[in-house]
Design a protein around this motif. Structure first.
Motif, PDB file in Angstrom:
ATOM      1  N   LEU B 131       0.833  -1.194   0.000  1.00 53.04           N
ATOM      2  CA  LEU B 131       0.000   0.000   0.000  1.00 53.04           C
ATOM      3  C   LEU B 131       0.871   1.250   0.000  1.00 53.04           C
ATOM      4  CD1 LEU B 131      -2.802   1.232   0.192  1.00 53.04           C
ATOM      5  CD2 LEU B 131      -2.624   1.108   2.672  1.00 53.04           C
ATOM      6  N   ARG B 132       1.912   1.243   0.841  1.00 55.80           N
ATOM      7  CA  ARG B 132       2.796   2.407   0.919  1.00 55.80           C
ATOM      8  C   ARG B 132       3.466   2.651  -0.433  1.00 55.80           C
ATOM      9  NH1 ARG B 132       6.240   4.684   4.809  1.00 55.80           N
ATOM     10  NH2 ARG B 132       4.723   4.153   6.393  1.00 55.80           N
ATOM     11  N   VAL B 133       3.908   1.564  -1.092  1.00 59.64           N
ATOM     12  CA  VAL B 133       4.558   1.730  -2.395  1.00 59.64           C
ATOM     13  C   VAL B 133       3.581   2.336  -3.399  1.00 59.64           C
ATOM     14  CG1 VAL B 133       5.618   0.517  -4.325  1.00 59.64           C
ATOM     15  CG2 VAL B 133       6.213  -0.112  -2.001  1.00 59.64           C
ATOM     16  N   LEU B 134       2.340   1.847  -3.377  1.00 63.89           N
ATOM     17  CA  LEU B 134       1.341   2.394  -4.306  1.00 63.89           C
ATOM     18  C   LEU B 134       1.080   3.866  -4.025  1.00 63.89           C
ATOM     19  CD1 LEU B 134      -1.120  -0.617  -4.465  1.00 63.89           C
ATOM     20  CD2 LEU B 134       0.071   0.397  -6.395  1.00 63.89           C
ATOM     21  N   GLN B 135       1.044   4.221  -2.743  1.00 63.11           N
ATOM     22  CA  GLN B 135       0.839   5.627  -2.393  1.00 63.11           C
ATOM     23  C   GLN B 135       2.006   6.482  -2.881  1.00 63.11           C
ATOM     24  OE1 GLN B 135       0.299   5.128   1.809  1.00 63.11           O
ATOM     25  NE2 GLN B 135      -1.930   5.146   1.652  1.00 63.11           N
ATOM     26  N   LEU B 136       3.209   5.946  -2.704  1.00 63.13           N
ATOM     27  CA  LEU B 136       4.386   6.700  -3.160  1.00 63.13           C
ATOM     28  C   LEU B 136       4.348   6.904  -4.670  1.00 63.13           C
ATOM     29  CD1 LEU B 136       6.995   4.991  -0.876  1.00 63.13           C
ATOM     30  CD2 LEU B 136       6.639   7.447  -0.986  1.00 63.13           C
ATOM     31  N   LEU B 137       3.994   5.840  -5.401  1.00 62.28           N
ATOM     32  CA  LEU B 137       3.895   5.969  -6.860  1.00 62.28           C
ATOM     33  C   LEU B 137       2.877   7.040  -7.213  1.00 62.28           C
ATOM     34  CD1 LEU B 137       3.989   2.256  -8.066  1.00 62.28           C
ATOM     35  CD2 LEU B 137       5.646   4.034  -8.588  1.00 62.28           C
ATOM     36  N   ASN B 138       1.771   7.021  -6.494  1.00 63.17           N
ATOM     37  CA  ASN B 138       0.721   8.001  -6.734  1.00 63.17           C
ATOM     38  C   ASN B 138       1.222   9.424  -6.465  1.00 63.17           C
ATOM     39  OD1 ASN B 138      -1.827   9.476  -5.160  1.00 63.17           O
ATOM     40  ND2 ASN B 138      -2.286   8.530  -7.135  1.00 63.17           N
ATOM     41  N   ILE B 139       1.980   9.577  -5.393  1.00 64.84           N
ATOM     42  CA  ILE B 139       2.489  10.909  -5.037  1.00 64.84           C
ATOM     43  C   ILE B 139       3.408  11.458  -6.125  1.00 64.84           C
ATOM     44  CG2 ILE B 139       4.042  12.104  -3.438  1.00 64.84           C
ATOM     45  CD1 ILE B 139       2.817  10.318  -1.221  1.00 64.84           C
ATOM     46  N   VAL B 140       4.240  10.589  -6.703  1.00 62.56           N
ATOM     47  CA  VAL B 140       5.146  11.087  -7.744  1.00 62.56           C
ATOM     48  C   VAL B 140       4.518  11.029  -9.135  1.00 62.56           C
ATOM     49  CG1 VAL B 140       7.220  10.502  -6.454  1.00 62.56           C
ATOM     50  CG2 VAL B 140       6.302   8.861  -8.088  1.00 62.56           C
ATOM     51  N   GLY B 141       3.226  10.701  -9.179  1.00 67.17           N
ATOM     52  CA  GLY B 141       2.507  10.797 -10.438  1.00 67.17           C
ATOM     53  C   GLY B 141       2.701   9.626 -11.386  1.00 67.17           C
ATOM     54  N   LEU B 142       2.887   8.415 -10.825  1.00 66.09           N
ATOM     55  CA  LEU B 142       2.975   7.230 -11.687  1.00 66.09           C
ATOM     56  C   LEU B 142       1.792   6.312 -11.398  1.00 66.09           C
ATOM     57  CD1 LEU B 142       6.774   6.384 -11.471  1.00 66.09           C
ATOM     58  CD2 LEU B 142       5.551   7.260 -13.447  1.00 66.09           C
ATOM     59  N   ASP B 143       1.393   5.522 -12.425  1.00 60.98           N
ATOM     60  CA  ASP B 143       0.265   4.616 -12.258  1.00 60.98           C
ATOM     61  C   ASP B 143       0.663   3.365 -11.497  1.00 60.98           C
ATOM     62  OD1 ASP B 143      -1.508   6.206 -13.507  1.00 60.98           O
ATOM     63  OD2 ASP B 143      -1.183   5.321 -15.501  1.00 60.98           O
ATOM     64  N   ALA B 144      -0.363   2.692 -10.960  1.00 64.78           N
ATOM     65  CA  ALA B 144      -0.101   1.478 -10.189  1.00 64.78           C
ATOM     66  C   ALA B 144       0.494   0.380 -11.050  1.00 64.78           C
ATOM     67  CB  ALA B 144      -1.385   0.992  -9.544  1.00 64.78           C
ATOM     68  N   ASP B 145       0.253   0.401 -12.363  1.00 66.85           N
ATOM     69  CA  ASP B 145       0.769  -0.703 -13.176  1.00 66.85           C
ATOM     70  C   ASP B 145       2.289  -0.663 -13.334  1.00 66.85           C
ATOM     71  OD1 ASP B 145       1.097   1.273 -14.996  1.00 66.85           O
ATOM     72  OD2 ASP B 145      -0.478   0.608 -16.362  1.00 66.85           O
ATOM     73  N   ALA B 146       2.926   0.352 -12.748  1.00 67.02           N
ATOM     74  CA  ALA B 146       4.396   0.389 -12.741  1.00 67.02           C
ATOM     75  C   ALA B 146       4.962  -0.668 -11.803  1.00 67.02           C
ATOM     76  CB  ALA B 146       4.884   1.768 -12.304  1.00 67.02           C
ATOM     77  N   LEU B 147       4.138  -1.115 -10.854  1.00 61.94           N
ATOM     78  CA  LEU B 147       4.581  -1.959  -9.742  1.00 61.94           C
ATOM     79  C   LEU B 147       5.489  -3.121 -10.152  1.00 61.94           C
ATOM     80  CD1 LEU B 147       3.806  -1.457  -6.862  1.00 61.94           C
ATOM     81  CD2 LEU B 147       1.962  -3.099  -7.099  1.00 61.94           C
ATOM     82  N   TYR B 148       5.076  -3.886 -11.165  1.00 60.05           N
ATOM     83  CA  TYR B 148       5.838  -5.088 -11.508  1.00 60.05           C
ATOM     84  C   TYR B 148       6.676  -4.917 -12.758  1.00 60.05           C
ATOM     85  CZ  TYR B 148       2.812  -7.083  -8.017  1.00 60.05           C
ATOM     86  OH  TYR B 148       2.154  -7.331  -6.842  1.00 60.05           O
ATOM     87  N   LYS B 149       6.957  -3.682 -13.133  1.00 64.03           N
ATOM     88  CA  LYS B 149       7.797  -3.474 -14.308  1.00 64.03           C
ATOM     89  C   LYS B 149       9.245  -3.263 -13.890  1.00 64.03           C
ATOM     90  CE  LYS B 149       4.332  -1.674 -17.423  1.00 64.03           C
ATOM     91  NZ  LYS B 149       3.756  -0.456 -17.979  1.00 64.03           N
ATOM     92  N   TYR B 150      10.101  -3.238 -14.896  1.00 65.96           N
ATOM     93  CA  TYR B 150      11.529  -3.039 -14.641  1.00 65.96           C
ATOM     94  C   TYR B 150      11.946  -1.629 -15.088  1.00 65.96           C
ATOM     95  CZ  TYR B 150      11.780  -7.984 -13.626  1.00 65.96           C
ATOM     96  OH  TYR B 150      11.604  -9.197 -13.045  1.00 65.96           O
ATOM     97  N   PRO B 151      13.043  -1.110 -14.522  1.00 70.98           N
ATOM     98  CA  PRO B 151      13.429   0.279 -14.790  1.00 70.98           C
ATOM     99  C   PRO B 151      13.554   0.639 -16.271  1.00 70.98           C
ATOM    100  CG  PRO B 151      14.732  -0.576 -12.996  1.00 70.98           C
ATOM    101  CD  PRO B 151      13.902  -1.718 -13.501  1.00 70.98           C
ATOM    102  N   HIS B 152      14.058  -0.299 -17.107  1.00 67.95           N
ATOM    103  CA  HIS B 152      14.286   0.091 -18.503  1.00 67.95           C
ATOM    104  C   HIS B 152      12.996   0.334 -19.262  1.00 67.95           C
ATOM    105  CE1 HIS B 152      13.822  -4.329 -19.047  1.00 67.95           C
ATOM    106  NE2 HIS B 152      13.194  -3.940 -20.119  1.00 67.95           N
ATOM    107  N   GLN B 153      11.854  -0.012 -18.654  1.00 66.88           N
ATOM    108  CA  GLN B 153      10.591   0.203 -19.345  1.00 66.88           C
ATOM    109  C   GLN B 153      10.041   1.610 -19.141  1.00 66.88           C
ATOM    110  OE1 GLN B 153       9.175  -3.519 -17.420  1.00 66.88           O
ATOM    111  NE2 GLN B 153       8.221  -3.910 -19.388  1.00 66.88           N
ATOM    112  N   PHE B 154      10.841   2.473 -18.480  1.00 65.52           N
ATOM    113  CA  PHE B 154      10.358   3.826 -18.211  1.00 65.52           C
ATOM    114  C   PHE B 154      11.224   4.872 -18.900  1.00 65.52           C
ATOM    115  CE2 PHE B 154       8.874   1.148 -14.862  1.00 65.52           C
ATOM    116  CZ  PHE B 154       7.579   1.583 -14.644  1.00 65.52           C
ATOM    117  N   SER B 155      10.651   6.055 -19.074  1.00 63.20           N
ATOM    118  CA  SER B 155      11.424   7.157 -19.651  1.00 63.20           C
ATOM    119  C   SER B 155      12.289   7.778 -18.564  1.00 63.20           C
ATOM    120  CB  SER B 155      10.478   8.207 -20.207  1.00 63.20           C
ATOM    121  OG  SER B 155       9.876   8.894 -19.139  1.00 63.20           O
ATOM    122  N   GLY B 156      13.236   8.629 -18.971  1.00 63.38           N
ATOM    123  CA  GLY B 156      14.130   9.271 -18.009  1.00 63.38           C
ATOM    124  C   GLY B 156      13.379  10.024 -16.920  1.00 63.38           C
TER     125      GLY B 156
END
Ligand SMILES: Nc1ncnc2c1ncn2[C@@H]1O[C@H](COP(=O)(O)OP(=O)(O)OP(=O)(O)O)[C@@H](O)[C@H]1O
Ligand SMILES: [Mg+2]
Lengths: 316, 324
Positions: B131-156
């Motif tokens: 839950l805390r991780v999801l809240q943190l993602l939300n705070i920095v403006g990322l969607d929950a589906d980021a949870l199980y992805k790897y870093p290279h799948q994101f932009s800078g």
């Protein structure tokens, strides 16, 4: 403090299950899946994999049904029987012993030693390289001097001396003796990659996240060099089949009453065997060639799977 | 009492050479710097590449072995390892790294990356942690589906948000932000800076904001230190630095801020060349015989500059500042 996060984010406990499910649907495939896809895309590699795995399973199980002491009894009646005669599918050797049965038990022994040697020496070499490269400084300096000393020893001669001194050795003690001398190459390779990896910021980030050194070494850095580890293990396995074979061929490997690929190839020491009685040594020689080629082919596929830019398999 | 007090901090890297591999010289990456960071403020540390900014930042989070000097947090010197351990120091002081890609372990999923400090410092239950991780993602403006992805799948920009989420996870008091936006393009820079400010307001975090670009620092920092070859050449409030710069190095950095107004390009270029000329001609006035910066002298309660006392006073009165 938890309230603090509740306040500034519009996610609450109620959403947990739903969001988790959404994320799961988007998850990326696991490494095992990627490797499997890579094999599926490369037919010859798949064939190599089937040959190697099938053969190993076959000899491991087959050897259980063979009574080795009885098989090794000399039987003058069957002296150099030709292949495909009754009861001797691959013929018999100078002692009238079945080549086919010896091949099964011998392969079991040789491959068993190679597997044991690969497991022990790679585990040790990987740990040595990781620890040495991660800590650097005095620890690294000391560990590298040990490495230098081991490299200085004439390996084959030391093994022969040890084998001669130790009175009753068998495949297990032989595996351990080999292992003393076969971890160095792996350790140097792993150390150089670890040195580079340790400089990366994710290691610094783990330190500031309060993770301890051992966890950083084995859970953060090691997965990042796993491709190197897999490839190195596969190739050393191919090489290690040759180690025991070579020494047994020279007469310093397994004792005479224990068949191995090396003792069988040693039949070729006799000039008349080479031409007249080819079936005594040719199957073992062919087996080694096929096994080693297949294994190094598998190693290449694993390397490709590890390196995203070279993949041939579909993404999912 | 300030949140962090840095006193005469030095970090020298030994250079080994010769047959015996003995220490023959050293790189003085940080060479005697002193400043304080107050609770809740954003402190800017500015200098060109290689001036020792990252080394300073890493010393403050405890990643660098310091040669001498002290860093006080809650009155304890955290350059000592056991003090850091006793205080659970990194629970309170975290870092956002310069290179967002290299700072995220490519083999770990986002969930495990953000949860790492939580697992070591907070020991939450599995559900609470997620839950805390999801809240943190939300705070920095990322969607929950980021949870199980790897870093290279994101932009800078997204990766830097993940870095921020990890740094904020344990609700720290101070975050060292090492050029958090220098690898991003301008529009993304603005987004990331804005949500860093938002997080600061909501969680009451202080930043040590490291940058080579005075243009970016202007929007973020109340107090600024200018760093040059391991030493500080000027310390002051935003007002002091931008409107009354005294050291030639500061003036150069100011002249290097790109001019966005097309009509003033020519004038801007002329002033930049003028500053560059003064810099070439008057090196000896601003630096000592070894080419190093002088010790700092105070010219006003908030403003210090690294010049001999007499010159500093003279320049300050030219600038029309109130004397200390
Ligand atoms: N591990 C090290 N060993 C030797 N020298 C180092 C080491 N780390 C940094 N240095 C040197 O210290 C100096 C300061 O480096 P630092 O990374 O702090 O600069 P920086 O101000 O952060 O620059 P940038 O803006 O490029 O990030 C440089 O001259 C660098 O070469
Ligand atoms: Mg830097």
């Amino acid at each position: 403090m938890a309230e603090n996060f509740e306040q500034h984010s519009d996610i609450s406990a109620a959403d947990l299950a739903r969001l988790n499910q959404e994320a799961q649907a988007e998850a990326t495939p696991s490494t095992a899946k990627i490797i499997w896809n890579e094999f599926k895309a490369d037919k010859p590699a798949m064939a190599a994999l089937i040959i190697v795995v099938g053969f190993i399973v076959f000899v491991m199980i087959g050897a259980l049904f063979i009574n080795t002491p009885k098989m090794m009894e000399t039987n003058i009646m069957d002296y150099f029987d030709k292949p495909f005669t009754a009861g001797f599918w691959l013929g018999a050797d100078s002692g009238g012993r079945s080549v086919a049965k010896q091949l099964i038990v011998g392969s079991r022994n040789s491959i068993g030693i190679a597997i044991g040697l690969t497991v022990i020496s790679s585990t040790f070499g990987i740990a040595w390289g990781l620890i040495s490269g991660y800590f650097s400084g005095y620890i690294d300096w000391g560990m590298q001097r040990v490495y230098d000393f081991m490299m200085m020893l004439p390996m084959t001669m030391m093994i022969i001396v040890l084998v001669t001194i130790i009175p009753h050795y068998n495949s297990v003690s032989l595996t351990f003796i080999f292992s003393i001398f076969y971890w160095e190459g792996t350790s140097r390779l792993i150390r150089s990659r670890t040195l580079a990896e340790t400089q990366k910021d994710y290691v610094a980030a783990s330190k500031t996240s309060g993770t301890n050194h051992w966890k950083i070494i084995f859970k953060e850095i090691m997965p990042n060099i796993s491709s190197l580890i897999i490839v190195d293990c596969t190739l050393s396995f191919a090489e290690n089949i040759g180690v025991e074979t070579g020494l047994s061929y020279l007469g310093f490997g397994l004792p005479n009453q224990t068949p191995s690929l090396g003792t069988m190839i040693a039949n070729a020491n006799d000039p008349s065997n080479i031409t007249l009685y080819w079936w005594t040594w040719l199957p073992a020689a062919l087996e080694i060639v096929v096994l080693c080629l297949s294994i190094s082919y598998i190693g290449q596929v694993l390397r490709r799977a590890a390196d995203a830019s070279q993949r041939q398999g579909a993404a999912d | 009492m300030s949140l962090i007090e840095i006193k005469d901090l030095k970090v020298h890297y030994p250079i080994r050479s010769g047959f015996w591999n003995r220490v023959t010289d050293s790189v003085k990456a940080v060479d005697g710097i002193t400043f304080n960071i107050e609770a809740g403020e954003t402190y800017g540390l500015v200098g060109e590449s290689g001036s020792g900014k990252s080394t300073t930042g890493k010393s403050v989070v405890g990643l660098e072995k310091v040669t001498s000097g002290s860093i006080l947090y809650n009155g304890k010197d955290i350059t000592k390892k056991e003090n850091r351990r006793k205080l659970d120091y990194n629970r309170d002081v975290q870092m956002i790294f310069q290179d967002s890609l290299s700072s995220l372990n490519p083999r770990k999923r986002i969930e495990d990356i953000i949860a790492e400090p939580l697992r070591n410092f907070e020991h939450l239950s599995k559900d609470d942690e997620k839950l805390r991780v999801l809240q943190l993602l939300n705070i920095v403006g990322l969607d929950a589906d980021a949870l199980y992805k790897y870093p290279h799948q994101f932009s800078g920009g997204q990766r830097q948000r993940i870095g921020v989420a990890r740094a904020v996870a344990t609700n720290p008091k101070l975050i060292i932000a090492d050029e958090p936006v220098s690898a991003l393009d301008l529009s993304v820079q603005a987004q990331v800076l804005n949500f860093m400010k938002k997080i600061q307001r909501e969680f009451g975090i202080s930043y040590l904001f490291i940058s080579h670009d005075l243009g970016v620092v202007r929007h973020m920092c109340n107090n600024i230190a200018i760093m040059n070859r391991g030493r500080l050449v000027e310390i002051g409030t935003r007002e002091d630095i931008y409107n009354h710069p005294l050291h030639i190095y500061t003036k150069r950095l100011l002249a290097a801020i790109p001019e966005t107004n097309v009509n003033q390009r020519a004038a801007h270029r002329a002033s930049r060349l003028a500053v560059e000329k003064i810099y070439e001609d008057q090196q000896s006035k601003y630096y000592d015989e070894d080419g190093m910066a002088y010790p700092l002298v105070q010219v006003s309660p908030t403003h210090s500059v690294a010049l001999p006392e007499a010159i500093a006073k003279q320049l300050a009165s030219q600038e029309g500042e109130v004397q200390a």
